[in-house]
Write an enzyme that holds these catalytic residues in place. Structure first.
Site, mmCIF file in Angstrom:
data_model
loop_
_atom_site.group_PDB
_atom_site.id
_atom_site.type_symbol
_atom_site.label_atom_id
_atom_site.label_comp_id
_atom_site.label_asym_id
_atom_site.label_seq_id
_atom_site.Cartn_x
_atom_site.Cartn_y
_atom_site.Cartn_z
ATOM 1 N N LYS A 1 -17.551 -0.355 5.861
ATOM 2 C CA LYS A 1 -17.982 -1.360 4.886
ATOM 3 C C LYS A 1 -19.500 -1.351 4.674
ATOM 4 O O LYS A 1 -19.972 -1.505 3.550
ATOM 5 C CB LYS A 1 -17.528 -2.740 5.357
ATOM 6 C CG LYS A 1 -17.767 -3.816 4.307
ATOM 7 C CD LYS A 1 -17.101 -5.129 4.662
ATOM 8 C CE LYS A 1 -17.238 -6.098 3.485
ATOM 9 N NZ LYS A 1 -16.621 -7.399 3.768
ATOM 10 N N PHE B 1 -11.885 -6.524 14.176
ATOM 11 C CA PHE B 1 -10.816 -7.052 13.348
ATOM 12 C C PHE B 1 -10.413 -6.014 12.290
ATOM 13 O O PHE B 1 -11.249 -5.491 11.574
ATOM 14 C CB PHE B 1 -11.263 -8.352 12.662
ATOM 15 C CG PHE B 1 -10.226 -8.898 11.720
ATOM 16 C CD1 PHE B 1 -8.989 -9.310 12.202
ATOM 17 C CD2 PHE B 1 -10.480 -8.983 10.355
ATOM 18 C CE1 PHE B 1 -8.023 -9.798 11.332
ATOM 19 C CE2 PHE B 1 -9.517 -9.470 9.486
ATOM 20 C CZ PHE B 1 -8.289 -9.880 9.969
ATOM 21 N N GLN B 2 -9.160 -5.718 12.201
ATOM 22 C CA GLN B 2 -8.598 -4.722 11.272
ATOM 23 C C GLN B 2 -9.208 -3.340 11.447
ATOM 24 O O GLN B 2 -9.364 -2.588 10.493
ATOM 25 C CB GLN B 2 -8.720 -5.198 9.826
ATOM 26 C CG GLN B 2 -7.885 -6.450 9.588
ATOM 27 C CD GLN B 2 -7.671 -6.790 8.130
ATOM 28 O OE1 GLN B 2 -8.536 -6.550 7.299
ATOM 29 N NE2 GLN B 2 -6.522 -7.371 7.825
ATOM 30 N N MET C 1 24.467 8.536 2.534
ATOM 31 C CA MET C 1 24.326 9.840 3.159
ATOM 32 C C MET C 1 24.614 9.773 4.659
ATOM 33 O O MET C 1 25.237 10.672 5.230
ATOM 34 C CB MET C 1 22.921 10.406 2.907
ATOM 35 C CG MET C 1 22.734 11.813 3.420
ATOM 36 S SD MET C 1 23.932 12.958 2.717
ATOM 37 C CE MET C 1 23.019 13.616 1.334
ATOM 38 N N GLU D 1 0.810 -1.218 0.000
ATOM 39 C CA GLU D 1 0.000 0.000 0.000
ATOM 40 C C GLU D 1 0.844 1.269 0.000
ATOM 41 O O GLU D 1 0.443 2.295 -0.552
ATOM 42 C CB GLU D 1 -0.954 0.037 1.200
ATOM 43 C CG GLU D 1 -2.094 -0.970 1.127
ATOM 44 C CD GLU D 1 -1.745 -2.307 1.721
ATOM 45 O OE1 GLU D 1 -0.535 -2.545 2.001
ATOM 46 O OE2 GLU D 1 -2.656 -3.140 1.907
#
Ligand code: TPP
Lengths: 563, 156
Positions: free
Chosen positions: A162, A112-113, A474, A50
């Site tokens: 949802k 959940f999630q 760097m 993602e």
């Protein structure tokens, strides 16, 4: 029209003219993905992480000026997107990110999630929404796009539970946006503009200080014009590379920590800073009390909060760069004598001749700066260059001959390693006719290396040039300079086989150790038009110079480093 | 740089998470909140947030600019000429000297608002400095609990 919330999201994207969505599905956003499956108005690119989806949408936006769109599921999908949001936020990139959320009834239950997406993203989005009523969804989508691209642009998150995407309702997409509390100011104050133009006329050593805002406002042509008829010396920030064009004699170069000598001296000696869309970042100013010490400051910015935040401003002008510079040109056009600044230009030319941007080339080993210059010679204007973060980024900014705005895409504000490759994918989707090259390091490339698969699957032929110094270069440089060469956790001698890695994902790999091989590889890559890694062995201990040590004054530059 | 105290009113859309946006901004950018009150504005979709803060002039300027930047913010008022009030509730044991307490409250435009079996509750609404003095003065009557309401202000 009656439709589900999921359909509404797709309809809104279509009405907004979205052509490409970058994303990754999951439970909470499946209803929307089901609708994506059924339509063919826009393309969906399945990145393999993602974070990459959001960077790709970001790269798309930077390359095209349009709003980038990414889509992620709830919980871990969303948290993976956060780095992308913060990256876009710091650089004011217009973007809409849609995230799935657990059903309304589960919000607050540690479902959940479930994660508090609006809570987590609040400080790194321009605005965000949790849709709690289907009736609000069309308006929110409309507002999200509007807010993302107007005023000081930025990413907007729309978090959709949802059950809302499953529910049916009436879809009327609003024609106009009416947010009584959001009215960005575009036109600069006329009186202030007049005063500023008087100051420019009176100045003996004016300096145009150009920032990323000029790119975002599509004002480059105007700014070139302003510089040109006044013959005003100009410096660019990291985010403004390309605005003036590399061959422009009025361009001194980049200023700041890794700016060139003439630019930093110009800023230290100028009597009038004309700041256009720059924000006085600490990597630019060095020690604030010494920055532009002898100058009055004109500061033009669309965001009032940027003005006076770090330095005191004598002529504040809130407005869009394009509109303000148009007015400035009107005020100055017939009334400015370029000869006024002649001796100032001569002083600066002497500085530039004294310490030009340079490096010591070698016949034994490829110098990273040479590689950058060579890319410039081979593809020049035709390419869009993205980069990751580190030495390679600074060398690219210093040595690539950028000729136009939106040609140079990098994470300036957040400095996000892993940005370059996915951003290049987005840029290539947005500008398919351009060669897109990601200049990266052996550290950074591994932070979104899974995108090899995305690039192969969707045939997005991005060229990754890995300037491989077997170091987190760097950080290694700072350890060399400031930590007595204690190379704590920066040695990357243990490496993947980059060539094989690219090939295992359906791309091409090249191992390059000589200049000849470099040319061959790049030419071959351009011809083959498949995603590739060009793994270039470069001088391990090369440093980015000049350098203003962190917190030091701009005029105290390390010009050389002797062992 | 010298710190100044400032009362700021923020008029915002009365929508979910707007208070989090405001308080989050203070937390995230390291600004101080001395007190914060919020309530809906009658017959509107707006809320009035009153914040007492302190910082250098530069910081205060940034605070108002950053507050203005929030999308649901309609208006930010940095108060100069204002009437400023704060309310406080103080609970005393019933065996305290009630007439003394009554007299003390009266001196600060307040009074006894509730008397129970074993305690008495007083209320005072006055300028923040005077509220502070009042609280100081209550100490000798062994207050059980003190609840301050935070400052509200209105421009004159
Ligand atoms: C996500 C992230 N983690 C850590 C850093 C800190 N950091 C800045 S530059 C750098 C080294 C980058 O190494 P490499 O990609 O190999 O590039 P080089 O400097 O060698 O050109 C690191 C670790 C960062 N900018 N971003």
């Amino acid at each position: 029209m009656q439709m589900s919330g999921a359909q509404m999201v797709c309809e809104a994207l279509i009405i907004e003219g979205v052509q490409t969505v970058f994303g990754y599905p999951g439970g909470a956003i499946m209803n929307i993905y089901d609708e994506i499956y059924k339509q063919d108005s826009f393309e969906h690119i399945l990145n393999r992480h993602e974070q990459a989806s959001v960077h790709a949408a970001d790269g798309y936006a930077r390359a095209t000026g349009k709003v980038g769109v990414a889509m992620v599921t709830s919980g871990p999908g969303f948290t993976n997107a956060i780095t992308g949001l913060a990256t876009a936020y710091m650089d004011s990139i217009p973007m809409v990110v849609i995230s799935g959320q657990v059903p309304l009834s589960l919000i607050g239950t540690d479902g959940f999630q479930e994660v508090d997406a609006v809570g987590i993203s609040r400080p790194c989005t321009k605005h965000n929404y949790l849709v709690s009523d289907l009736a609000d969804l069309p308006r929110i989508m409309k507002e999200a796009f509007h807010i993302a691209k107007t005023g000081r642009a930025g990413p907007v998150l729309v978090d959709i539970p949802k059950d809302i995407t499953a529910e049916f309702g009436n879809f009327i997409y609003p024609k106009d946006v009416n947010i009584p509390t959001y009215k960005p100011k575009y036109k600069g104050n006329e009186r202030q503009i007049k005063k500023a133009s008087e100051a420019i006329k009176k100045a003996k050593k004016p300096l145009l200080y150009i920032g990323g805002g000029v790119v975002l406002s599509n004002a480059s042509e105007l700014v070139r014009e302003l510089a040109d008829f006044g013959q005003i010396p100009t410096v660019e920030t990291l985010m403004a590379r390309g605005v003036m064009g590399a061959k422009n004699p009025l361009l001194l170069g980049m200023l700041g920590m890794h700016g060139n000598y003439a630019s930093n001296m110009a800023m230290s000696e100028t009597d009038l800073v004309i700041s256009l869309g720059a924000r006085f970042d600490d990597r630019v100013t060095g020690k604030l009390s010494e920055f532009a010490k002898y100058a009055d400051v004109i500061h033009v910015d669309i965001d009032p909060a940027n003005i006076g935040k770090l330095v005191n401003v004598d002529y504040p002008i809130v407005g869009d760069i394009t509109l303000v510079v148009e007015k400035l040109i009107e005020q100055l056009k017939d009334d400015i004598n370029p000869d006024n600044y002649k001796s100032w230009r001569e002083v600066l030319n002497r500085y530039d001749n004294l310490h030009p941007q340079s490096y010591n080339d070698s016949d034994e080993v490829i110098k990273p700066q040479w590689a950058i210059e060579r890319i410039g010679e081979l593809v020049g204007e035709d390419a869009i260059i993205t980069s990751d973060v580190g030495q390679h980024q600074m060398w690219a900014a210093q040595h690539y001959p950028f000729d136009r705005p939106r040609q140079w895409i990098n994470s300036g504000g957040l400095g996000t390693m892993g940005f370059g490759f996915p951003a290049a994918l987005g840029a290539k989707k947005g500008c398919p006719d351009k060669i897109v090259i990601n200049i990266t390091g052996d550290g950074s490339i591994l932070m979104n290396v899974q995108e090899l698969v995305t690039a192969s699957e969707y045939k997005i032929p991005v060229i990754n040039i890995i300037l491989n110094n077997h170091f987190l270069g760097m950080v290694r440089q700072w350890q060399t300079f400031f930590y007595d060469k204690r190379y704590s956790e920066t040695d990357l001698s243990y490496q993947p086989n980059f060539k094989a890695l690219a090939e295992s994902c359906g791309g091409i790999g090249y191992d390059v150790t000589t200049k000849e091989e470099f040319d061959e590889a790049l030419k071959d890559a351009i011809e083959k038009d498949i995603v590739c890694f060009i793994n270039v062995a470069v001088d391990r201990f090369e440093n980015v110079l000049p350098m203003v040590p962190s917190g030091g004054a701009l005029y105290n530059m390390l010009l050389d480093h002797k062992e | 740089m010298q710190k100044v105290r400032r009362v700021i009113s923020v008029i915002v859309m009365n929508e979910s998470s707007v208070l989090a946006r405001v308080s989050g901004l203070f937390a995230g950018r390291g600004y101080n909140i001395e007190s914060l009150t919020v309530a809906p504005i009658p017959e509107s979709q707006l809320s009035h947030i009153t914040i007492v803060t302190n910082g250098s002039e530069k910081v205060i300027e940034q605070i108002t600019k950053q507050l203005n930047k929030l999308i649901p913010t309609l208006k930010v008022i940095e108060h100069e000429e204002m009437v400023e009030k704060e309310m406080v509730l103080v609970k005393f044991p019933i065996d305290a000297n009630l007439s003394d307490i009554q007299a003390l409250c009266s001196a600060y435009n307040g009074g006894i608002v509730n008397v129970g079996l074993d305690m008495v509750i007083t209320m005072v609404a006055d300028e923040p400095v005077r509220v502070k003095n009042f609280i100081e003065a209550t100490k000798r009557y062994n207050p059980i609990e003190i609840v301050r309401g935070g400052v509200v202000a209105i421009e004159r």
